[in-house]
Design a protein around this motif. Structure first.
Motif, PDB file in Angstrom:
ATOM      1  N   PHE A   1       0.841  -1.192   0.000  1.00 50.63           N
ATOM      2  CA  PHE A   1       0.000   0.000   0.000  1.00 50.63           C
ATOM      3  C   PHE A   1       0.877   1.244   0.000  1.00 50.63           C
TER       4      PHE A   1
ATOM      5  N   TYR B   1       0.451   5.415   0.957  1.00 57.37           N
ATOM      6  CA  TYR B   1      -0.385   6.423   1.592  1.00 57.37           C
ATOM      7  C   TYR B   1       0.318   7.769   1.537  1.00 57.37           C
TER       8      TYR B   1
ATOM      9  N   PRO C   1      -3.114   9.059   7.560  1.00 57.45           N
ATOM     10  CA  PRO C   1      -2.701   8.663   6.199  1.00 57.45           C
ATOM     11  C   PRO C   1      -3.903   8.561   5.275  1.00 57.45           C
ATOM     12  N   GLU C   2      -3.713   8.974   4.027  1.00 53.65           N
ATOM     13  CA  GLU C   2      -4.750   8.825   3.008  1.00 53.65           C
ATOM     14  C   GLU C   2      -4.282   7.824   1.959  1.00 53.65           C
ATOM     15  N   PHE C   3      -5.133   6.878   1.685  1.00 49.01           N
ATOM     16  CA  PHE C   3      -4.841   5.798   0.741  1.00 49.01           C
ATOM     17  C   PHE C   3      -4.566   6.353  -0.649  1.00 49.01           C
TER      18      PHE C   3
ATOM     19  N   GLY D   1      -6.984   6.282  -5.128  1.00 46.73           N
ATOM     20  CA  GLY D   1      -6.566   7.381  -4.270  1.00 46.73           C
ATOM     21  C   GLY D   1      -5.503   8.286  -4.861  1.00 46.73           C
TER      22      GLY D   1
END
Lengths: 112, 115
Positions: free
Chosen positions: B33, B35, B43-45, B59
Protein backbone atom coordinates in the motif's frame (compact mmCIF):
# COMPACT_ATOMS: atom_id res chain seq x y z
CA UNK A 1 -10.92 13.81 2.03
CA UNK A 2 -11.27 10.11 2.71
CA UNK A 3 -10.69 10.43 6.41
CA UNK A 4 -12.87 8.80 9.02
CA UNK A 5 -13.77 10.63 12.20
CA UNK A 6 -12.13 10.34 15.59
CA UNK A 7 -12.63 12.11 18.84
CA UNK A 8 -11.28 13.71 20.79
CA UNK A 9 -8.75 15.36 18.50
CA UNK A 10 -6.42 15.74 21.47
CA UNK A 11 -6.31 14.30 24.96
CA UNK A 12 -4.03 15.17 27.87
CA UNK A 13 -4.00 12.96 30.98
CA UNK A 14 -1.83 12.09 33.95
CA UNK A 15 0.23 8.94 34.09
CA UNK A 16 -1.83 6.11 35.58
CA UNK A 17 -5.15 7.40 34.25
CA UNK A 18 -7.15 5.68 31.53
CA UNK A 19 -7.45 7.12 28.02
CA UNK A 20 -10.45 6.54 25.77
CA UNK A 21 -10.53 7.37 22.07
CA UNK A 22 -13.49 6.99 19.76
CA UNK A 23 -13.80 6.34 16.05
CA UNK A 24 -16.82 6.48 13.76
CA UNK A 25 -17.17 5.24 10.22
CA UNK A 26 -19.77 5.39 7.48
CA UNK A 27 -19.82 2.20 5.42
CA UNK A 28 -19.95 -1.48 6.31
CA UNK A 29 -16.59 -2.88 7.30
CA UNK A 30 -14.70 -6.14 7.20
CA UNK A 31 -12.49 -5.11 10.10
CA UNK A 32 -11.29 -2.12 12.05
CA UNK A 33 -7.72 -1.62 13.19
CA UNK A 34 -5.97 0.74 15.57
CA UNK A 35 -2.48 2.08 14.96
CA UNK A 36 -0.09 4.23 16.98
CA UNK A 37 2.32 6.78 15.53
CA UNK A 38 5.07 8.35 17.54
CA UNK A 39 6.22 11.78 16.44
CA UNK A 40 7.92 11.66 13.05
CA UNK A 41 7.78 7.89 12.73
CA UNK A 42 5.82 5.22 10.87
CA UNK A 43 2.66 3.63 12.17
CA UNK A 44 2.66 0.59 14.43
CA UNK A 45 -0.26 -1.82 14.47
CA UNK A 46 -1.93 -2.20 17.87
CA UNK A 47 -5.01 -4.34 17.48
CA UNK A 48 -7.52 -5.58 14.88
CA UNK A 49 -11.17 -6.29 15.53
CA UNK A 50 -13.33 -8.04 12.96
CA UNK A 51 -16.90 -7.04 12.14
CA UNK A 52 -18.32 -10.08 13.94
CA UNK A 53 -16.45 -9.28 17.17
CA UNK A 54 -17.64 -6.87 19.83
CA UNK A 55 -14.64 -6.58 22.14
CA UNK A 56 -10.98 -7.46 22.10
CA UNK A 57 -8.14 -7.12 24.58
CA UNK A 58 -4.39 -6.92 24.20
CA UNK A 59 -2.36 -6.12 27.28
CA UNK A 60 -3.47 -2.68 28.51
CA UNK A 61 -5.56 -2.13 25.38
CA UNK A 62 -9.27 -2.78 25.07
CA UNK A 63 -11.15 -2.23 21.81
CA UNK A 64 -14.90 -2.33 21.36
CA UNK A 65 -16.89 -2.33 18.14
CA UNK A 66 -20.54 -1.42 17.72
CA UNK A 67 -21.53 -2.08 14.12
CA UNK A 68 -25.08 -0.82 14.68
CA UNK A 69 -23.67 2.60 15.61
CA UNK A 70 -20.73 2.29 13.22
CA UNK A 71 -18.32 3.16 15.99
CA UNK A 72 -15.33 1.79 17.85
CA UNK A 73 -13.43 2.82 20.94
CA UNK A 74 -9.88 2.24 22.16
CA UNK A 75 -9.22 2.22 25.88
CA UNK A 76 -5.68 2.39 27.23
CA UNK A 77 -5.61 1.54 30.91
CA UNK A 78 -2.99 2.70 33.43
CA UNK A 79 -1.38 5.00 30.88
CA UNK A 80 2.36 5.67 30.83
CA UNK A 81 4.38 8.58 29.50
CA UNK A 82 5.57 6.25 26.73
CA UNK A 83 1.97 6.02 25.48
CA UNK A 84 2.25 9.62 24.29
CA UNK A 85 1.57 9.38 20.55
CA UNK A 86 -1.10 9.80 17.90
CA UNK A 87 -3.64 7.02 17.62
CA UNK A 88 -5.51 6.22 14.42
CA UNK A 89 -8.36 3.91 13.60
CA UNK A 90 -8.37 2.35 10.15
CA UNK A 91 -11.24 0.62 8.42
CA UNK A 92 -11.31 -1.80 5.54
CA UNK A 93 -14.57 -2.13 3.72
CA UNK A 94 -16.47 -5.22 2.77
CA UNK A 95 -16.45 -4.51 -0.94
CA UNK A 96 -13.13 -4.72 -2.74
CA UNK A 97 -11.20 -4.91 0.47
CA UNK A 98 -8.23 -2.94 -0.72
CA UNK A 99 -8.78 0.63 0.36
CA UNK A 100 -8.00 1.27 4.00
CA UNK A 101 -9.45 4.50 5.37
CA UNK A 102 -7.74 6.11 8.35
CA UNK A 103 -9.25 8.56 10.78
CA UNK A 104 -7.71 11.96 11.45
CA UNK A 105 -6.28 10.67 14.72
CA UNK A 106 -6.31 11.45 18.41
CA UNK A 107 -3.19 13.05 19.85
CA UNK A 108 -2.62 11.64 23.33
CA UNK A 109 -0.27 13.30 25.78
CA UNK A 110 0.47 11.48 29.02
CA UNK A 111 2.08 13.62 31.67
CA UNK A 112 4.55 11.97 34.01
CA UNK B 1 15.01 -7.32 5.90
CA UNK B 2 13.43 -7.05 9.28
CA UNK B 3 10.87 -4.47 8.30
CA UNK B 4 9.61 -2.16 5.57
CA UNK B 5 12.21 0.31 4.40
CA UNK B 6 11.76 3.45 2.34
CA UNK B 7 14.22 5.70 0.57
CA UNK B 8 15.07 8.45 0.56
CA UNK B 9 13.89 9.44 4.03
CA UNK B 10 13.84 13.10 3.02
CA UNK B 11 13.50 14.66 -0.39
CA UNK B 12 13.49 18.31 -1.34
CA UNK B 13 12.37 19.09 -4.87
CA UNK B 14 11.88 22.26 -6.80
CA UNK B 15 8.42 22.75 -8.21
CA UNK B 16 8.19 21.06 -11.57
CA UNK B 17 10.80 18.38 -10.87
CA UNK B 18 10.04 14.68 -11.03
CA UNK B 19 10.67 12.52 -7.97
CA UNK B 20 10.82 8.77 -7.35
CA UNK B 21 10.20 7.24 -3.94
CA UNK B 22 11.19 3.67 -3.20
CA UNK B 23 9.62 1.08 -0.92
CA UNK B 24 11.16 -2.26 0.08
CA UNK B 25 8.40 -4.33 1.70
CA UNK B 26 8.87 -7.26 4.02
CA UNK B 27 10.09 -10.21 1.97
CA UNK B 28 7.26 -12.43 0.80
CA UNK B 29 4.47 -9.97 1.58
CA UNK B 30 1.73 -10.12 -1.00
CA UNK B 31 0.16 -6.73 -0.43
CA UNK B 32 1.72 -3.31 -0.74
CA UNK B 33 0.00 0.00 0.00
CA UNK B 34 1.02 3.62 -0.56
CA UNK B 35 -0.39 6.42 1.59
CA UNK B 36 0.03 10.18 1.71
CA UNK B 37 0.05 11.83 5.12
CA UNK B 38 -0.27 15.59 5.48
CA UNK B 39 0.91 17.27 8.66
CA UNK B 40 -1.46 16.63 11.54
CA UNK B 41 -3.67 14.29 9.52
CA UNK B 42 -4.12 10.57 9.16
CA UNK B 43 -2.70 8.66 6.20
CA UNK B 44 -4.75 8.83 3.01
CA UNK B 45 -4.84 5.80 0.74
CA UNK B 46 -3.19 6.23 -2.65
CA UNK B 47 -2.88 2.81 -4.24
CA UNK B 48 -2.72 -0.93 -3.62
CA UNK B 49 -0.72 -3.76 -5.18
CA UNK B 50 -1.33 -7.47 -4.87
CA UNK B 51 2.00 -8.91 -5.95
CA UNK B 52 2.77 -7.07 -9.21
CA UNK B 53 -0.83 -6.20 -10.01
CA UNK B 54 -2.07 -2.71 -9.19
CA UNK B 55 -5.62 -3.51 -8.15
CA UNK B 56 -6.68 -0.15 -6.79
CA UNK B 57 -5.32 3.27 -7.72
CA UNK B 58 -8.41 5.23 -6.81
CA UNK B 59 -6.57 7.38 -4.27
CA UNK B 60 -3.95 8.79 -6.63
CA UNK B 61 -4.71 12.53 -6.66
CA UNK B 62 -3.82 13.19 -10.28
CA UNK B 63 -2.27 11.65 -13.36
CA UNK B 64 1.04 13.09 -12.21
CA UNK B 65 1.20 10.25 -9.70
CA UNK B 66 2.29 6.83 -10.89
CA UNK B 67 3.20 3.69 -8.97
CA UNK B 68 4.69 0.39 -10.02
CA UNK B 69 5.77 -2.92 -8.52
CA UNK B 70 7.08 -4.80 -11.56
CA UNK B 71 8.39 -7.94 -9.87
CA UNK B 72 6.00 -8.07 -6.97
CA UNK B 73 8.50 -6.89 -4.39
CA UNK B 74 10.07 -3.41 -4.48
CA UNK B 75 7.70 -0.58 -5.41
CA UNK B 76 8.31 2.92 -6.69
CA UNK B 77 5.97 5.89 -6.41
CA UNK B 78 6.75 8.51 -9.01
CA UNK B 79 5.43 12.05 -8.97
CA UNK B 80 5.89 14.07 -12.12
CA UNK B 81 6.05 17.86 -12.29
CA UNK B 82 5.81 18.21 -8.51
CA UNK B 83 3.61 20.93 -7.02
CA UNK B 84 3.74 22.52 -3.58
CA UNK B 85 0.57 20.70 -2.57
CA UNK B 86 2.44 17.41 -3.05
CA UNK B 87 4.49 18.20 0.06
CA UNK B 88 3.68 15.46 2.57
CA UNK B 89 5.01 12.26 4.08
CA UNK B 90 4.59 9.27 1.79
CA UNK B 91 4.14 6.02 3.65
CA UNK B 92 4.46 2.51 2.33
CA UNK B 93 2.98 -0.52 4.05
CA UNK B 94 3.02 -4.23 3.33
CA UNK B 95 0.87 -7.10 4.48
CA UNK B 96 1.31 -10.85 4.36
CA UNK B 97 -2.14 -11.50 2.95
CA UNK B 98 -4.12 -10.01 0.12
CA UNK B 99 -6.36 -7.02 0.65
CA UNK B 100 -6.62 -4.90 3.77
CA UNK B 101 -7.91 -7.69 5.97
CA UNK B 102 -4.92 -8.02 8.25
CA UNK B 103 -2.15 -6.06 9.92
CA UNK B 104 -0.18 -3.67 7.76
CA UNK B 105 3.49 -3.07 8.49
CA UNK B 106 4.56 0.48 7.80
CA UNK B 107 7.85 1.94 6.71
CA UNK B 108 9.26 5.14 8.26
CA UNK B 109 8.05 7.23 5.32
CA UNK B 110 9.62 9.68 2.90
CA UNK B 111 9.11 13.33 3.74
CA UNK B 112 8.76 15.26 0.49
CA UNK B 113 9.10 19.02 0.48
CA UNK B 114 8.37 20.85 -2.74
CA UNK B 115 9.73 24.39 -2.90
Amino acid sequence: SQQGEEDPQALSIQEGENATMNCSYKTSINNLQWYRQNSGRGLVHLILIRSNEREKHSGRLRVTLDTSKKSSSLLITASRAADTASYFCAQTGNTGGFKTIFGAGTRLFVKA
Amino acid sequence: GAGVSQSPRYKVAKRGQDVALRCDPISGHVSLFWYQQALGQGPEFLTYFQNEAQLDKSGLPSDRFFAERPEGSVSTLKIQRTQQEDSAVYLCASSATSGGYNEQFFGPGTRLTVL
